[in-house]
Design a protein around this motif. Structure first.
Motif, PDB file in Angstrom:
ATOM      1  N   ARG A  67      -3.743   5.817  -7.673  1.00  0.00           N
ATOM      2  CA  ARG A  67      -4.778   6.862  -7.740  1.00  0.00           C
ATOM      3  C   ARG A  67      -4.542   7.799  -8.924  1.00  0.00           C
ATOM      4  O   ARG A  67      -5.472   8.141  -9.655  1.00  0.00           O
ATOM      5  CB  ARG A  67      -4.780   7.679  -6.444  1.00  0.00           C
ATOM      6  CG  ARG A  67      -5.245   6.941  -5.197  1.00  0.00           C
ATOM      7  CD  ARG A  67      -6.738   6.638  -5.243  1.00  0.00           C
ATOM      8  NE  ARG A  67      -7.531   7.814  -5.590  1.00  0.00           N
ATOM      9  CZ  ARG A  67      -7.897   8.768  -4.731  1.00  0.00           C
ATOM     10  NH1 ARG A  67      -7.509   8.704  -3.468  1.00  0.00           N
ATOM     11  NH2 ARG A  67      -8.659   9.769  -5.141  1.00  0.00           N
ATOM     12  N   GLU A  68      -3.294   8.205  -9.121  1.00  0.00           N
ATOM     13  CA  GLU A  68      -3.002   9.176 -10.172  1.00  0.00           C
ATOM     14  C   GLU A  68      -3.028   8.553 -11.564  1.00  0.00           C
ATOM     15  O   GLU A  68      -3.498   9.168 -12.525  1.00  0.00           O
ATOM     16  CB  GLU A  68      -1.630   9.804  -9.922  1.00  0.00           C
ATOM     17  CG  GLU A  68      -1.550  10.634  -8.639  1.00  0.00           C
ATOM     18  CD  GLU A  68      -0.145  11.082  -8.340  1.00  0.00           C
ATOM     19  OE1 GLU A  68       0.760  10.762  -9.157  1.00  0.00           O
ATOM     20  OE2 GLU A  68       0.081  11.742  -7.295  1.00  0.00           O
ATOM     21  N   THR A  69      -2.522   7.336 -11.684  1.00  0.00           N
ATOM     22  CA  THR A  69      -2.384   6.712 -13.007  1.00  0.00           C
ATOM     23  C   THR A  69      -3.705   6.152 -13.529  1.00  0.00           C
ATOM     24  O   THR A  69      -4.026   6.297 -14.716  1.00  0.00           O
ATOM     25  CB  THR A  69      -1.332   5.591 -12.954  1.00  0.00           C
ATOM     26  OG1 THR A  69      -0.102   6.115 -12.456  1.00  0.00           O
ATOM     27  CG2 THR A  69      -1.120   4.983 -14.334  1.00  0.00           C
TER      28      THR A  69
ATOM     29  N   ALA B 157     -10.351   6.134  -3.835  1.00  0.00           N
ATOM     30  CA  ALA B 157      -9.433   5.740  -2.769  1.00  0.00           C
ATOM     31  C   ALA B 157      -9.707   4.320  -2.292  1.00  0.00           C
ATOM     32  O   ALA B 157      -8.785   3.502  -2.140  1.00  0.00           O
ATOM     33  CB  ALA B 157      -9.537   6.734  -1.609  1.00  0.00           C
TER      34      ALA B 157
ATOM     35  N   THR C 223       2.488   1.800  -3.556  1.00  0.00           N
ATOM     36  CA  THR C 223       1.726   1.939  -4.800  1.00  0.00           C
ATOM     37  C   THR C 223       0.471   2.794  -4.707  1.00  0.00           C
ATOM     38  O   THR C 223      -0.078   3.163  -5.750  1.00  0.00           O
ATOM     39  CB  THR C 223       1.308   0.538  -5.301  1.00  0.00           C
ATOM     40  OG1 THR C 223       0.470  -0.083  -4.311  1.00  0.00           O
ATOM     41  CG2 THR C 223       2.516  -0.344  -5.549  1.00  0.00           C
ATOM     42  N   TYR C 224      -0.003   3.132  -3.534  1.00  0.00           N
ATOM     43  CA  TYR C 224      -1.320   3.760  -3.402  1.00  0.00           C
ATOM     44  C   TYR C 224      -1.435   5.047  -4.220  1.00  0.00           C
ATOM     45  O   TYR C 224      -2.340   5.200  -5.047  1.00  0.00           O
ATOM     46  CB  TYR C 224      -1.626   4.035  -1.927  1.00  0.00           C
ATOM     47  CG  TYR C 224      -2.887   4.828  -1.716  1.00  0.00           C
ATOM     48  CD1 TYR C 224      -4.132   4.231  -1.837  1.00  0.00           C
ATOM     49  CD2 TYR C 224      -2.825   6.187  -1.401  1.00  0.00           C
ATOM     50  CE1 TYR C 224      -5.290   4.964  -1.644  1.00  0.00           C
ATOM     51  CE2 TYR C 224      -3.978   6.926  -1.207  1.00  0.00           C
ATOM     52  CZ  TYR C 224      -5.212   6.305  -1.329  1.00  0.00           C
ATOM     53  OH  TYR C 224      -6.353   7.047  -1.146  1.00  0.00           O
ATOM     54  N   HIS C 225      -0.533   5.985  -4.019  1.00  0.00           N
ATOM     55  CA  HIS C 225      -0.646   7.285  -4.695  1.00  0.00           C
ATOM     56  C   HIS C 225      -0.469   7.146  -6.200  1.00  0.00           C
ATOM     57  O   HIS C 225      -1.174   7.809  -6.983  1.00  0.00           O
ATOM     58  CB  HIS C 225       0.387   8.260  -4.118  1.00  0.00           C
ATOM     59  CG  HIS C 225       0.118   8.629  -2.690  1.00  0.00           C
ATOM     60  ND1 HIS C 225      -0.937   9.431  -2.316  1.00  0.00           N
ATOM     61  CD2 HIS C 225       0.772   8.292  -1.538  1.00  0.00           C
ATOM     62  CE1 HIS C 225      -0.928   9.581  -1.010  1.00  0.00           C
ATOM     63  NE2 HIS C 225       0.089   8.899  -0.506  1.00  0.00           N
ATOM     64  N   ALA C 226       0.431   6.268  -6.635  1.00  0.00           N
ATOM     65  CA  ALA C 226       0.632   6.065  -8.071  1.00  0.00           C
ATOM     66  C   ALA C 226      -0.616   5.463  -8.720  1.00  0.00           C
ATOM     67  O   ALA C 226      -0.990   5.837  -9.842  1.00  0.00           O
ATOM     68  CB  ALA C 226       1.839   5.162  -8.313  1.00  0.00           C
TER      69      ALA C 226
ATOM     70  N   HIS D 178       0.827  -1.210   0.000  1.00  0.00           N
ATOM     71  CA  HIS D 178       0.000   0.000   0.000  1.00  0.00           C
ATOM     72  C   HIS D 178       0.861   1.260   0.000  1.00  0.00           C
ATOM     73  O   HIS D 178       0.610   2.195  -0.778  1.00  0.00           O
ATOM     74  CB  HIS D 178      -0.910  -0.020   1.231  1.00  0.00           C
ATOM     75  CG  HIS D 178      -1.807   1.181   1.343  1.00  0.00           C
ATOM     76  ND1 HIS D 178      -3.104   1.178   0.913  1.00  0.00           N
ATOM     77  CD2 HIS D 178      -1.562   2.432   1.824  1.00  0.00           C
ATOM     78  CE1 HIS D 178      -3.635   2.372   1.120  1.00  0.00           C
ATOM     79  NE2 HIS D 178      -2.722   3.153   1.681  1.00  0.00           N
ATOM     80  N   ARG D 179       1.885   1.280   0.833  1.00  0.00           N
ATOM     81  CA  ARG D 179       2.749   2.452   0.902  1.00  0.00           C
ATOM     82  C   ARG D 179       3.515   2.679  -0.400  1.00  0.00           C
ATOM     83  O   ARG D 179       3.791   3.816  -0.790  1.00  0.00           O
ATOM     84  CB  ARG D 179       3.729   2.297   2.072  1.00  0.00           C
ATOM     85  CG  ARG D 179       3.068   2.463   3.441  1.00  0.00           C
ATOM     86  CD  ARG D 179       4.125   2.617   4.516  1.00  0.00           C
ATOM     87  NE  ARG D 179       4.912   1.404   4.678  1.00  0.00           N
ATOM     88  CZ  ARG D 179       4.626   0.443   5.540  1.00  0.00           C
ATOM     89  NH1 ARG D 179       3.556   0.556   6.328  1.00  0.00           N
ATOM     90  NH2 ARG D 179       5.397  -0.620   5.655  1.00  0.00           N
TER      91      ARG D 179
END
Length: 370
Positions: free
Chosen positions: A57-59, A64, A52-55, A49-50
């Motif tokens: 969401r953006e990609t 969420a 890949t989470y933000h990538a 989670h730490r």
């Protein structure tokens, strides 16, 4: 106990397109997460989670909570082993929790790439009643051109009843199940359906036309569904009979029978049971019986899997149906005798054996010899 509720969604053309694109995007995100986890050699959910989470969401533009569910799906996939990088089918099922999926009386509100969609569903009366006990996540799946939701219901397991005796069950090919009372559940119907479908498949495959391929797609799974239905009916009948007569259910433990008893007569008899294409699936019949037992107040501790009975040999088993003991001359239907042997073994678990003070042997074991 946990039961699965199957709901068939009835989306419009636009809603079906939104569901398809959401499922494809979510599985593409799972492939990306799996690649990152494989390269980092990190397979637990929170470290993934730490990473890949933000990538994600953006990609991929996921919400969420759906991004969190994709991470959980990848972590679950690596729980089996970590020897191979996991990949995911474009239309593989994805779990939705209460934050992105809510239920109404006859519809669901589900998050998609096009925003929230309210989609009606249809189900049976029993499934509708079980929705009141729904807990946890629901899986969105695309099966043979139709959209389904598979939800989990947790219902209270009925209290076990006191048992006075044991009902022995012998599993077979010619006879799917035979109990120690002599009731025979024949496999003729399943055999006839299997042979008919085999002939029809061969004929359609030889034609090779567009119409024949369309017909083959329609036929796919019909035989397995019929066998599943027959097994379920047999299981419910056995459990109802055991409950009515206050008896436990004892069946043979056929797990790994092909490797445990290679070369033995019993193994040769039961090997076809493990082949779905050759005979009804024992695991399906046993699974149906476990489910019916739990729902009827007879939990799994009353469904006993006993060792394979070894009372048969080539000289005793003259034909598939007849058994004649070469020692004492006792004769009868082989499957009924096998079921009675299973019942005798199961009785030892109902009441503890009485030991002889002189010899130190149980009276039951003394009478066990032929």
């Amino acid at each position: 106990m946990k039961l699965t509720i199957q709901l068939k969604l009835l989306p419009t053309v636009e809603q079906a397109d939104a569901l398809r694109r959401t499922l494809e995007t979510a599985n593409a995100a799972c492939d990306y997460i799996s690649q990152v986890a494989w390269e980092a050699k990190t397979f637990r959910q929170f470290p993934i989670h730490r990473l890949t989470y933000h990538a994600v969401r953006e990609t991929f533009g996921l919400s969420a909570q759906l991004a969190v569910r994709c991470v959980a799906k990848v972590a679950d996939a690596y729980k089996l082993d970590k020897q191979t990088q996991r990949t995911f089918a474009p239309l593989g099922a994805v779990a939705f929790d209460e934050r992105i999926l809510s239920y109404k009386r006859a519809s669901v509100s589900i998050w998609t790439l096009d925003g929230r969609q309210t989609i009606p569903f249809v189900c049976g009366q029993r499934q509708q009643a079980l929705l009141a006990f729904r807990r946890g996540e629901s899986d969105l799946a695309f099966v043979r051109g139709h959209w389904y939701l598979f939800a989990t219901a947790e219902i209270e397991t009925p209290d076990p009843i006191d048992v006075d005796d044991v009902l022995g069950i012998d599993l077979g090919v010619t006879n799917i199940a035979v109990d120690s009372d002599g009731a025979i559940h024949s496999g003729t119907a399943i055999k006839n359906v299997r042979y008919r479908h085999r002939r029809l498949r061969n004929k359609l495959q030889r034609l090779g036309t567009l119409g024949s391929r369309r017909r083959l797609r329609i036929l796919a799974g019909q035989e397995a569904r019929f066998a599943k239905h027959v097994n379920h009916v047999i299981a419910k009948g056995i459990v109802a009979k055991a409950k009515r007569t206050k008896r436990a259910i004892a069946v043979e433990d056929l797990t790994h029978i092909r490797t445990r008893d290679q070369g033995s007569t019993v193994a040769a008899r039961y090997t076809p049971l493990l082949e779905l294409r050759t005979a009804p699936s024992v695991s399906r019949l046993q699974g149906a019986r476990v489910g019916c037992a739990g729902a009827s107040g007879r939990p799994s501790e009353y469904l006993w899997h006993l060792p394979v009975v070894r009372a048969l040999c080539e000289s005793d088993r003259k034909t598939q149906s007849s058994f004649v003991c070469t020692s004492c001359g006792f004769a009868g239907l082989a499957d009924v005798i096998a079921a009675e042997n299973i019942r005798v073994l199961g009785r030892a678990r109902v009441s503890a054996p009485r030991y002889s003070e002189a010899a130190g042997l149980s009276s039951q074991s003394k009478a066990a010899g032929c």
